[in-house]
Design an enzyme around this catalytic site. Structure first.
Site, PDB file in Angstrom:
ATOM      1  N   ASP A 366      13.517 -30.356 -42.278  1.00  0.00           N
ATOM      2  CA  ASP A 366      14.909 -30.287 -42.697  1.00  0.00           C
ATOM      3  C   ASP A 366      15.798 -29.651 -41.612  1.00  0.00           C
ATOM      4  OD1 ASP A 366      17.166 -30.245 -44.212  1.00  0.00           O
ATOM      5  OD2 ASP A 366      16.355 -28.974 -45.811  1.00  0.00           O
ATOM      6  N   TRP A 476       9.109 -37.550 -47.238  1.00  0.00           N
ATOM      7  CA  TRP A 476      10.179 -37.946 -48.178  1.00  0.00           C
ATOM      8  C   TRP A 476      10.302 -36.869 -49.239  1.00  0.00           C
ATOM      9  CZ3 TRP A 476      11.303 -43.650 -49.389  1.00  0.00           C
ATOM     10  CH2 TRP A 476      12.200 -43.785 -50.450  1.00  0.00           C
ATOM     11  N   ASP A 477      11.333 -36.072 -49.098  1.00  0.00           N
ATOM     12  CA  ASP A 477      11.488 -34.939 -50.013  1.00  0.00           C
ATOM     13  C   ASP A 477      12.381 -35.286 -51.194  1.00  0.00           C
ATOM     14  OD1 ASP A 477      11.100 -32.336 -50.863  1.00  0.00           O
ATOM     15  OD2 ASP A 477      11.376 -31.510 -48.852  1.00  0.00           O
ATOM     16  N   ASP A 547       4.656 -26.144 -52.127  1.00  0.00           N
ATOM     17  CA  ASP A 547       5.360 -25.324 -51.135  1.00  0.00           C
ATOM     18  C   ASP A 547       4.658 -23.991 -50.936  1.00  0.00           C
ATOM     19  OD1 ASP A 547       7.310 -26.990 -50.281  1.00  0.00           O
ATOM     20  OD2 ASP A 547       8.971 -26.019 -51.324  1.00  0.00           O
TER      21      ASP A 547
HETATM   22  C1  GLA Z   1      11.036 -28.633 -49.625  1.00  0.00           C
HETATM   23  C2  GLA Z   1       9.714 -28.987 -48.987  1.00  0.00           C
HETATM   24  C3  GLA Z   1       9.464 -28.075 -47.810  1.00  0.00           C
HETATM   25  C4  GLA Z   1      10.585 -28.238 -46.818  1.00  0.00           C
HETATM   26  C5  GLA Z   1      11.926 -27.959 -47.486  1.00  0.00           C
HETATM   27  C6  GLA Z   1      13.073 -28.290 -46.565  1.00  0.00           C
HETATM   28  O1  GLA Z   1      10.989 -27.395 -50.225  1.00  0.00           O
HETATM   29  O2  GLA Z   1       8.677 -28.918 -49.900  1.00  0.00           O
HETATM   30  O3  GLA Z   1       8.226 -28.377 -47.218  1.00  0.00           O
HETATM   31  O4  GLA Z   1      10.561 -29.543 -46.298  1.00  0.00           O
HETATM   32  O5  GLA Z   1      12.074 -28.713 -48.673  1.00  0.00           O
HETATM   33  O6  GLA Z   1      14.299 -28.085 -47.153  1.00  0.00           O
END
Ligand code: GLA
Length: 737
Positions: A366, A476-477, A547
């Site tokens: 990101d 792809w989030d 995460d």
């Molecule tokens: C999510 C993803 C993380 C990271 C953040 C970036 O939380 O799971 O791995 O990519 O977004 O904003």
């Protein structure tokens, strides 16, 4: 023949399992049996026996013993005598909700075709599956229901779905449309579900069934961190190694419902499909609705076997064949290393260092686009941030490629920030209810993926990025769930279609991108683990599990996930300590040993490491690559569960297909001084074969390693020192005579 048909009796057989149903006296379908394989016969009078009870609704005055409530059904409606929750409900043109689907005919073909708009299972060569289609019709409203059953004999899997077609002359509305109903003759099962929260996903919860409804579900328009569509019904004495268990999963990424109803006769009705809350679908004359596919799998030999047959099934019949067996690259991701604070020069130092350590792919997370330096802006503007990359992104990617490393990029296609050019141009593209506040979540909003113009725009934007930067991989989030659901392009009568239409839009985007760029590896993410479902896995063969990168937390998350999903589907990274989510300080080696049993990556600033840690990474990466096919695609066995007892010890193993090599991972959370003796009992070895364990001078027979196990005394625990959070890997290698 895997499907045997005798007039109106249908016997679906896999290598070890039978599924039998028939047409009942009222013309509807009755379930007869699901369990270990039984002989095919022309009738099962015993299994279909009727039983007249009390003053219950019956088929006819002269058929008092035909009581729907006493019968196991295959596709139950509501309103004609069965008071259990139904597999479907149709609102007819006059507002009544009675329907009765009577058998019309069947069709039997080899193979399994893919669904047009939904991710699905497949047998493209038509050499491994057989599909039975049962055509039912309701003369009252003109609706036809088509029940699809595909038998995958070698993985003991049956896949089910339903297609509704309005062949009548008036519109009707589907209120409930489950993908699968399974009526079981008793309720002596434990429900095993995988529940949790963001950063602690898929923890195993096991509870005995009780009278009434128990369910696992989502209303977040995502399969969610909180619940998962995969669940099991296991006999009370079933373990990972023995006993009967049924696994259920749904190939769907939106609102789902897994429901078990135990009725007053102690039978169990299992429904899986789209959650009926927040769902309805108007079927105009001539229109069709297809449900997602549901997966059923049975094992008489415990949950390890169930997971293994599901894994084999996914690799062969669900995951993109181009990636099903392709080794996944060891990656480095800059998220926990830099968060939003980076530029090209900083990243180049990470790339240079990572390449020297043997890492194969750099993933830019990101913050690379628009003017995004925190999570408040720019989602939707998928153009490079020139302050961070003055020479453009393609220039940077060329440098990564020049180092013989692959390049991956983070995107969050379904989202929009109010502070973005996209919002300035198309404020009407985000999902919001008219005249109401737009509810923010992580300062962002969700695009209306039910709109074709939105999907077309995203196809173009993402395609441009892939082409100009020559991407090898996309993360792809999807960092928030939908609120304020309203479809601006839908009439009032179709508002409850919005959730499903949203997911269909996401699938269309995935479908077009994966078709156009077949060599790009997609990883689905959703805040880590928020979209961990088979709908996503069809397009994106791996997913960021959570995460939470803390090694101790990961033991539970990965162990829980392993019940319904394969190791190659699990992104697993080594991050820095103290860990960002828990503050815990675990040894570098333990973090690696946990991440080994998935798609290994690193998520820390490798330029800041000590020389000792760098040496560890070099050794870890080299070792991982050496055993990669085994670690990513080997037969997985759970051994010691973190969900049992005090959860202090976890162990698991992977075994090669020829049973010549295995690697077990053993992990201990807290060190107990002067503690009890511990053993590790291996799984999946050849009893008569001799093996060495970590270059031991002693030879061990497979039966000895599996039945007696090894005592974990200091000679065997060469990597374990005093202290908490220790781990040991055991490489088991067959002795060649
Ligand atoms: C999510 C993803 C993380 C990271 C953040 C970036 O939380 O799971 O791995 O990519 O977004 O904003």
């Amino acid at each position: 023949m895997t499907i045997q048909i005798d007039d109106t009796l249908f016997h679906l057989q896999t290598d070890h399992v039978s599924y039998v149903f028939h047409v009942m006296a009222n013309g509807e379908l009755g379930q007869l049996y699901y369990g270990p394989k039984i002989h095919a016969k022309t009738a099962y009078a015993n299994l279909a026996a009727e039983d007249e009870r009390g003053s219950m609704p019956a088929l006819a005055v002269d058929q008092p013993a035909f009581q729907l409530e006493m019968l196991k059904q295959e596709f139950a409606g509501l309103g004609t005598g069965d008071y259990r929750y139904p597999a479907y409900q149709i609102e007819n043109a006059d507002g009544s909700r009675i329907s009765e689907f009577r058998y019309d005919h069947y069709d039997l073909v080899d193979g399994k075709t893919r669904l047009a708009q939904l991710p699905s299972t497949f047998d493209d060569d038509a050499d491994d599956a057989q599909t039975l289609t049962i055509f039912l019709k309701d003369a009252g409203n003109g609706v036809a229901a088509t029940l699809h059953y595909t038998v995958f004999p070698h993985q003991d899997v049956i896949v089910k779905s339903v297609t509704y077609t309005n062949q009548g002359s008036q519109a009707v509305t589907l209120n409930d449309a489950y993908s699968s109903e399974l009526d079981l003759p008793d309720a002596k099962y434990d429900l095993i579900q995988f529940s949790g929260a963001w950063t602690r996903e898929r923890h195993l919860i096991r509870t005995p069934l009780r009278a009434g409804i128990q369910s696992v579900s989502s209303l977040r328009h995502a399969s969610s961190h909180q619940q998962n569509p995969f669940f099991m019904l296991a006999r009370p004495d079933t373990t990972d190694d023995a006993g009967e268990v049924i696994g259920f999963n749904l190939i769907y990424s939106g609102n789902f419902m897994d429901q078990v109803e135990v009725d007053h006769y102690e039978t169990s009705r299992v429904l899986t499909g789209i959650n009926p809350t927040e769902f309805a679908w108007q079927l105009d004359p001539g229109e069709t609705f297809q449900t997602p596919e549901a997966i059923l799998s049975f094992s008489a030999n415990g949950m390890n076997q169930l997971s293994q047959q599901l894994s084999a099934f996914y690799q062969r019949h669900l995951v993109n064949p181009a990636f099903a067996h392709q080794p996944r690259p060891v990656l480095i991701n800059n998220w926990e290393a830099t968060y939003f604070d980076f530029d090209e020069d900083k990243l180049r130092t990470i790339v240079d260092q990572a390449q020297q350590l043997g890492i194969e792919m750099f993933v830019l997370d990101d913050g690379w686009f628009g003017h995004r330096n925190n999570d408040r802006s720019s989602l939707g503007d998928w153009v490079v941030n020139k302050a961070k990359f003055p020479n453009g992104l393609a220039h940077f990617v060329d440098q990564v490629h020049a180092k013989q490393m692959k390049f991956g990029l983070w995107l969050e296609p379904e989202m929009i920030s109010e502070d973005s050019q996209l919002y300035a141009q198309h404020p009407d593209w985000l999902i919001a209810a008219p005249g109401r506040l737009k509810t923010p979540s992580r300062n962002q909003h969700v695009l209306d993926m039910s709109r074709q113009d939105v999907v077309d725009y995203l196809v173009k934007m993402v395609s441009d990025v892939i082409q100009t930067t020559k991407l090898d991989y996309i993360k792809w989030d999807m960092n928030r769930n939908i609120t304020d659901l309203y479809g601006a392009q839908l009439p009032k009568s179709r508002q409850l279609e919005m959730g499903h239409r949203y997911i269909l839009g996401v699938y269309q985007l995935y479908e077009r991108l994966t078709k156009a760029f077949p060599n790009v590896l997609f990883e689905s993410c959703a805040g880590g683990g928020g979209h961990y479902d088979l709908g996503m896995m069809y397009y994106a063969p791996q997913a960021w599990v959570s995460d939470d990168t803390d090694a101790v937390e990961r033991l539970k998350i990965q162990f829980g996930t392993s019940y319904g999903y394969s190791q190659s589907m699990m992104g697993a990274h080594v991050s820095a300590v103290p860990n960002d989510q828990t503050g815990r300080q675990t040894p570098f080696k333990t973090r690696g040993d946990v991440a080994f049993f998935g798609d290994l990556g690193y998520e820390l600033d490798v330029t800041k490491l000590t020389e000792a840690d760098k040496r560890q990474i070099t050794a870890q990466v080299a070792r991982y690559k050496h055993y990669r096919p085994l670690l990513q695609f080997g037969t997985f066995y759970r051994i010691d569960s973190p969900f049992e007892g005090d959860g202090n010890v976890t162990s698991w193993a992977v075994v090669s297909a020829d049973q010549q090599t295995a690697i077990a991972g053993w992990y201990q959370v807290l060190h107990h001084p002067n503690g009890p003796y511990q053993r590790l009992k291996f799984r999946g070895l050849l009893p008569e074969q001799q093996y060495v364990v970590n270059q031991s001078s002693e030879h061990f027979y497979g039966d000895e390693l599996m039945r007696a196990g090894i005592i974990l005394h200091p000679d065997m625990m060469t990597d374990v020192s005093n202290g908490d959070y220790q781990s040991q890997l055991f490489v088991v290698t067959a002795v060649q005579e």
